[in-house]
Design a protein around this motif. Structure first.
Motif, PDB file in Angstrom:
ATOM      1  N   THR A 154       0.845  -1.187   0.000  1.00 12.47           N
ATOM      2  CA  THR A 154       0.000   0.000   0.000  1.00 12.47           C
ATOM      3  C   THR A 154       0.881   1.238   0.000  1.00 12.47           C
ATOM      4  O   THR A 154       1.793   1.365   0.818  1.00 12.47           O
ATOM      5  CB  THR A 154      -0.923   0.027   1.239  1.00 12.47           C
ATOM      6  N   THR A 155       0.592   2.136  -0.911  1.00 17.21           N
ATOM      7  CA  THR A 155       1.328   3.381  -1.028  1.00 17.21           C
ATOM      8  C   THR A 155       0.521   4.505  -0.421  1.00 17.21           C
ATOM      9  O   THR A 155      -0.701   4.563  -0.595  1.00 17.21           O
ATOM     10  CB  THR A 155       1.608   3.694  -2.515  1.00 17.21           C
ATOM     11  N   ALA A 156       1.181   5.409   0.292  1.00 20.10           N
ATOM     12  CA  ALA A 156       0.536   6.617   0.819  1.00 20.10           C
ATOM     13  C   ALA A 156       1.324   7.839   0.352  1.00 20.10           C
ATOM     14  O   ALA A 156       2.551   7.804   0.277  1.00 20.10           O
ATOM     15  CB  ALA A 156       0.487   6.590   2.343  1.00 20.10           C
TER      16      ALA A 156
ATOM     17  N   VAL B 172      -5.105   6.401  -3.776  1.00 18.41           N
ATOM     18  CA  VAL B 172      -3.920   6.358  -2.911  1.00 18.41           C
ATOM     19  C   VAL B 172      -4.222   7.175  -1.656  1.00 18.41           C
ATOM     20  O   VAL B 172      -4.621   8.335  -1.756  1.00 18.41           O
ATOM     21  CB  VAL B 172      -2.685   6.944  -3.633  1.00 18.41           C
TER      22      VAL B 172
ATOM     23  N   LEU C  67      -3.134   2.528   7.989  1.00 18.63           N
ATOM     24  CA  LEU C  67      -3.385   2.480   6.545  1.00 18.63           C
ATOM     25  C   LEU C  67      -2.765   1.241   5.891  1.00 18.63           C
ATOM     26  O   LEU C  67      -3.035   0.963   4.725  1.00 18.63           O
ATOM     27  CB  LEU C  67      -2.827   3.738   5.868  1.00 18.63           C
TER      28      LEU C  67
ATOM     29  N   ALA D 279       0.366   1.071   5.175  1.00 18.18           N
ATOM     30  CA  ALA D 279       1.322   1.618   4.200  1.00 18.18           C
ATOM     31  C   ALA D 279       2.683   0.938   4.301  1.00 18.18           C
ATOM     32  O   ALA D 279       3.240   0.783   5.376  1.00 18.18           O
ATOM     33  CB  ALA D 279       1.482   3.117   4.404  1.00 18.18           C
ATOM     34  N   THR D 280       3.183   0.546   3.154  1.00 15.59           N
ATOM     35  CA  THR D 280       4.521  -0.032   3.041  1.00 15.59           C
ATOM     36  C   THR D 280       5.444   0.865   2.215  1.00 15.59           C
ATOM     37  O   THR D 280       6.658   0.729   2.275  1.00 15.59           O
ATOM     38  CB  THR D 280       4.461  -1.412   2.369  1.00 15.59           C
TER      39      THR D 280
ATOM     40  N   ASP E 194      -6.567   1.530  -9.072  1.00 11.45           N
ATOM     41  CA  ASP E 194      -6.659   1.109  -7.668  1.00 11.45           C
ATOM     42  C   ASP E 194      -5.488   1.629  -6.830  1.00 11.45           C
ATOM     43  O   ASP E 194      -5.332   1.255  -5.677  1.00 11.45           O
ATOM     44  CB  ASP E 194      -6.751  -0.408  -7.560  1.00 11.45           C
TER      45      ASP E 194
ATOM     46  N   ALA F 187      -2.330   1.147  -7.205  1.00 15.31           N
ATOM     47  CA  ALA F 187      -1.124   0.322  -7.270  1.00 15.31           C
ATOM     48  C   ALA F 187      -0.276   0.764  -8.459  1.00 15.31           C
ATOM     49  O   ALA F 187      -0.807   1.187  -9.485  1.00 15.31           O
ATOM     50  CB  ALA F 187      -1.500  -1.154  -7.429  1.00 15.31           C
TER      51      ALA F 187
END
Length: 194
Positions: A2-4, A41, A117, A119-120, A189, A191
Motif C-alpha cells: 500500500t502506497t501513501a 492512494v 493504513l 502503508a509499506t 486502484d 497500485a
C-alpha cells in the motif's frame, strides 16, 4: 503493498513563502494530490505546530529552542493560521492531518497512522527539501518503507541544496521522479502499473 502520499509542511506560513516567491511547488503538490485521490492512494497531510506555551521546544534544540521568544511564536501554535494547510490543498474529511513537533514527519503519531493504513511505501512532496523532506526520507528509510520523492513537488530556499539532495542524496534511499512520472505509473486502484 500500500502506497501513501505524504504532503509535508504545505501550510500557510511555510508553503506560502514559496508561492510568494513565484514557486509552483503548491500547484505541483496539487497535481500529485489529485492523482492520488483519483487512483485511491491514501493521502496524509503533515504540518508543524506547537502547543500553547511551546512545551516541546527544548532550550537545547538549535532549531526550535528559541521559538517561544521569537517574533514567529504566535504564528506557530496549533490553532494559528500560519500552521494550517494551504487552501489549495485542503484536506478532505477522511484524510488525516498529522501535527509534528520537529522537522521530520515521524516526530508525531505518523507511524500509527501509516500502520493503520497498512502503508509499506511512501511518496513524499514537501517544503522544505533540506528540512521536512530530508528528515522524513532518512527516518522512513530506516523504518524500511519503500520511498519515492516527487522532485517538482519539493522546494527549498537554497536552490543548490535542493539540487544536491534530489540528485545525489535522495537517490541512495528513494526513487526521485516528477509528479507526471509518478502519476502516469498509477493504476485506478492506486497500485503502481507494471
Amino acid at each position: 503493498m500500500t502506497t501513501a502520499l505524504l504532503l509535508l509542511d504545505f501550510q500557510n506560513g511555510i508553503a506560502g513563502r514559496f508561492a510568494e516567491a513565484g514557486s509552483d511547488v503548491v500547484a505541483q503538490a496539487g497535481r500529485a494530490l489529485a492523482a492520488a485521490r483519483t487512483a485511491g492512494v491514501p493521502v496524509v497531510f503533515v504540518r508543524v505546530a506547537f502547543r500553547e506555551g511551546f512545551p516541546e521546544a527544548a532550550s537545547r534544540n538549535k532549531a526550535f529552542g528559541d521559538i517561544a521568544n521569537s517574533p514567529q511564536a504566535p504564528y506557530m501554535t496549533e490553532d494559528a493560521e500560519a500552521t494550517q494547510i494551504v487552501a489549495a490543498l485542503a484536506p478532505r474529511p477522511a484524510e488525516p492531518v498529522v501535527v509534528k513537533r520537529r522537522y521530520g514527519a515521524f516526530a508525531s503519531d505518523l507511524d500509527v497512522v501509516l500502520r493503520g493504513l497498512g502503508a509499506t511505501d511512501l511518496v513524499l512532496a514537501g517544503v522544505s527539501t533540506s528540512g521536512a523532506v530530508l528528515s522524513t526520507v532518512r527516518e522512513a528509510a530506516d523504518r524500511d518503507f519503500g520511498l519515492t520523492v516527487l522532485a517538482d513537488a519539493c522546494a527549498d530556499q537554497d536552490p543548490e541544496v535542493h539540487r544536491v539532495l534530489l540528485e545525489k542524496v535522495f537517490p541512495r534511499q528513494a526513487e526521485v521522479v516528477t509528479v507526471d512520472e509518478w502519476a502516469s505509473g498509477l493504476s485506478a486502484d492506486g497500485a503502481p502499473r507494471g
